[in-house]
Motif scaffolding. Structure first.
Motif, PDB file in Angstrom:
ATOM      1  N   ASP A   4      68.263  61.735  34.344  1.00 16.26           N
ATOM      2  CA  ASP A   4      67.712  61.484  35.666  1.00 16.26           C
ATOM      3  C   ASP A   4      66.407  61.800  36.034  1.00 16.26           C
ATOM      4  O   ASP A   4      66.055  62.020  37.254  1.00 16.26           O
ATOM      5  N   GLY A   5      65.589  62.396  35.096  1.00 17.42           N
ATOM      6  CA  GLY A   5      64.343  62.951  35.322  1.00 17.42           C
ATOM      7  C   GLY A   5      64.132  64.255  36.200  1.00 17.42           C
ATOM      8  O   GLY A   5      62.895  64.716  36.351  1.00 17.42           O
ATOM      9  N   SER A   6      65.453  64.931  36.450  1.00 17.55           N
ATOM     10  CA  SER A   6      65.295  65.999  37.152  1.00 17.55           C
ATOM     11  C   SER A   6      65.124  67.182  36.066  1.00 17.55           C
ATOM     12  O   SER A   6      65.265  67.088  34.938  1.00 17.55           O
ATOM     13  N   PHE A   7      64.547  68.274  36.702  1.00 18.49           N
ATOM     14  CA  PHE A   7      64.691  69.552  35.959  1.00 18.49           C
ATOM     15  C   PHE A   7      65.708  70.663  36.709  1.00 18.49           C
ATOM     16  O   PHE A   7      65.940  70.399  37.814  1.00 18.49           O
ATOM     17  N   TYR A   8      66.141  71.362  35.640  1.00 18.84           N
ATOM     18  CA  TYR A   8      67.298  72.289  36.278  1.00 18.84           C
ATOM     19  C   TYR A   8      66.917  73.735  35.602  1.00 18.84           C
ATOM     20  O   TYR A   8      66.496  73.941  34.583  1.00 18.84           O
ATOM     21  N   SER A   9      67.355  74.600  36.726  1.00 22.46           N
ATOM     22  CA  SER A   9      67.354  75.987  36.141  1.00 22.46           C
ATOM     23  C   SER A   9      68.813  76.321  36.194  1.00 22.46           C
ATOM     24  O   SER A   9      69.519  76.148  37.394  1.00 22.46           O
ATOM     25  N   ILE A  10      69.333  77.049  35.007  1.00 21.91           N
ATOM     26  CA  ILE A  10      70.908  77.309  35.076  1.00 21.91           C
ATOM     27  C   ILE A  10      71.007  78.926  35.022  1.00 21.91           C
ATOM     28  O   ILE A  10      70.436  79.607  34.093  1.00 21.91           O
ATOM     29  N   ILE A  11      71.444  79.450  35.961  1.00 23.56           N
ATOM     30  CA  ILE A  11      71.693  80.760  36.250  1.00 23.56           C
ATOM     31  C   ILE A  11      73.184  81.126  35.998  1.00 23.56           C
ATOM     32  O   ILE A  11      73.932  80.467  36.419  1.00 23.56           O
ATOM     33  N   ASP A  12      73.213  82.089  35.305  1.00 14.46           N
ATOM     34  CA  ASP A  12      74.815  82.383  34.304  1.00 14.46           C
ATOM     35  C   ASP A  12      75.197  83.830  34.428  1.00 14.46           C
ATOM     36  O   ASP A  12      74.442  84.493  33.644  1.00 14.46           O
ATOM     37  N   GLU A  63      63.428  67.547  41.782  1.00 19.45           N
ATOM     38  CA  GLU A  63      63.227  66.347  41.360  1.00 19.45           C
ATOM     39  C   GLU A  63      62.731  66.291  40.175  1.00 19.45           C
ATOM     40  O   GLU A  63      62.816  65.222  39.331  1.00 19.45           O
ATOM     41  N   SER A  64      61.581  67.107  39.690  1.00 20.24           N
ATOM     42  CA  SER A  64      61.153  67.031  38.496  1.00 20.24           C
ATOM     43  C   SER A  64      60.639  68.196  37.897  1.00 20.24           C
ATOM     44  O   SER A  64      60.365  69.361  38.602  1.00 20.24           O
ATOM     45  N   GLU A  65      60.132  68.361  36.760  1.00 20.09           N
ATOM     46  CA  GLU A  65      59.585  69.485  36.015  1.00 20.09           C
ATOM     47  C   GLU A  65      58.244  70.122  36.812  1.00 20.09           C
ATOM     48  O   GLU A  65      58.148  71.254  37.362  1.00 20.09           O
ATOM     49  N   ALA A  66      57.651  69.042  37.248  1.00 21.82           N
ATOM     50  CA  ALA A  66      56.318  69.350  37.937  1.00 21.82           C
ATOM     51  C   ALA A  66      56.396  69.878  39.119  1.00 21.82           C
ATOM     52  O   ALA A  66      55.660  70.970  39.642  1.00 21.82           O
ATOM     53  N   ASP A  67      57.710  69.683  39.945  1.00 16.92           N
ATOM     54  CA  ASP A  67      57.782  70.262  41.091  1.00 16.92           C
ATOM     55  C   ASP A  67      58.223  71.677  41.058  1.00 16.92           C
ATOM     56  O   ASP A  67      58.176  72.966  41.785  1.00 16.92           O
TER      57      ASP A  67
END
Lengths: 118, 118
Positions: A4-12, A63-67
């Motif tokens: 999806d081109g997105s960038f995610y941060s996963i907090i756990d 939306e993206s890693e750049a964002d």
């Protein structure tokens, strides 16, 4: 390759029961609203709770890693980190982070419904 | 309270590098296709990889908890567990589960973009 081109941060986090679980969810909502959701390219934070009351995930999508990198570079990191620490200190029970390494992710595969593969 | 009514299973592993990470992703895809994706109410499996090569999440979404329970009750659990074990044994490197308790989740809050909360 990213589906999806997105960038995610996963907090756990693990927590010591449903009361702390609920408090941590509300703390994550407030942290997003005060420190994150107004930056360009912010898409959403979805907060998952385990049915057994032992765990919380916060999956933040950009939306993206750049964002995300722009957010990192231009936001008040010291203020945000202090707010996170204050939120954790304010919980009535215990919450322990389960992250390992930098919590930066992309989605590489998605499997939808379909026939059984032989 | 659940924002989307869905039921999620969150599978969570640390791995010893990008090669094992890639192998585990492909193993998860194959496991979904052979053992899961053809049951009623299956929505998707989204596979997340950490950019540092150390971690893999597989987030499996069902339309409802009832759909998941039906899958659990009617599917070949012994066959599926054996296939998971075989897939893990077939990796060239190490993969360690990070799950705690039953990996059953719901989404309770979602925070979209918006103005900074004062």
């Amino acid at each position: 390759m990213s589906t999806d081109g997105s960038f995610y941060s996963i907090i756990d986090y693990t927590v010591d029961g449903t009361k702390t679980q609920h408090e941590l969810v509300e703390a994550f909502v407030e942290l997003q609203e005060r420190w994150v959701r107004f930056y360009p390219g912010y898409h959403s934070a979805r907060i998952f709770v385990s049915l057994d009351g032992s765990r919380v995930y916060n999956i933040v999508r950009w939306e993206s890693e750049a964002d995300y990198r722009h957010f990192e570079a231009t936001s008040d990191t010291a203020g945000r980190v202090a707010a996170i620490r204050g939120a954790l200190d304010g919980l009535s029970g215990k919450a322990e982070p389960r992250m390992s390494g930098k919590p930066h992710y992309k989605v590489v595969r998605e499997v939808g419904p379909g026939p059984r593969r032989a």
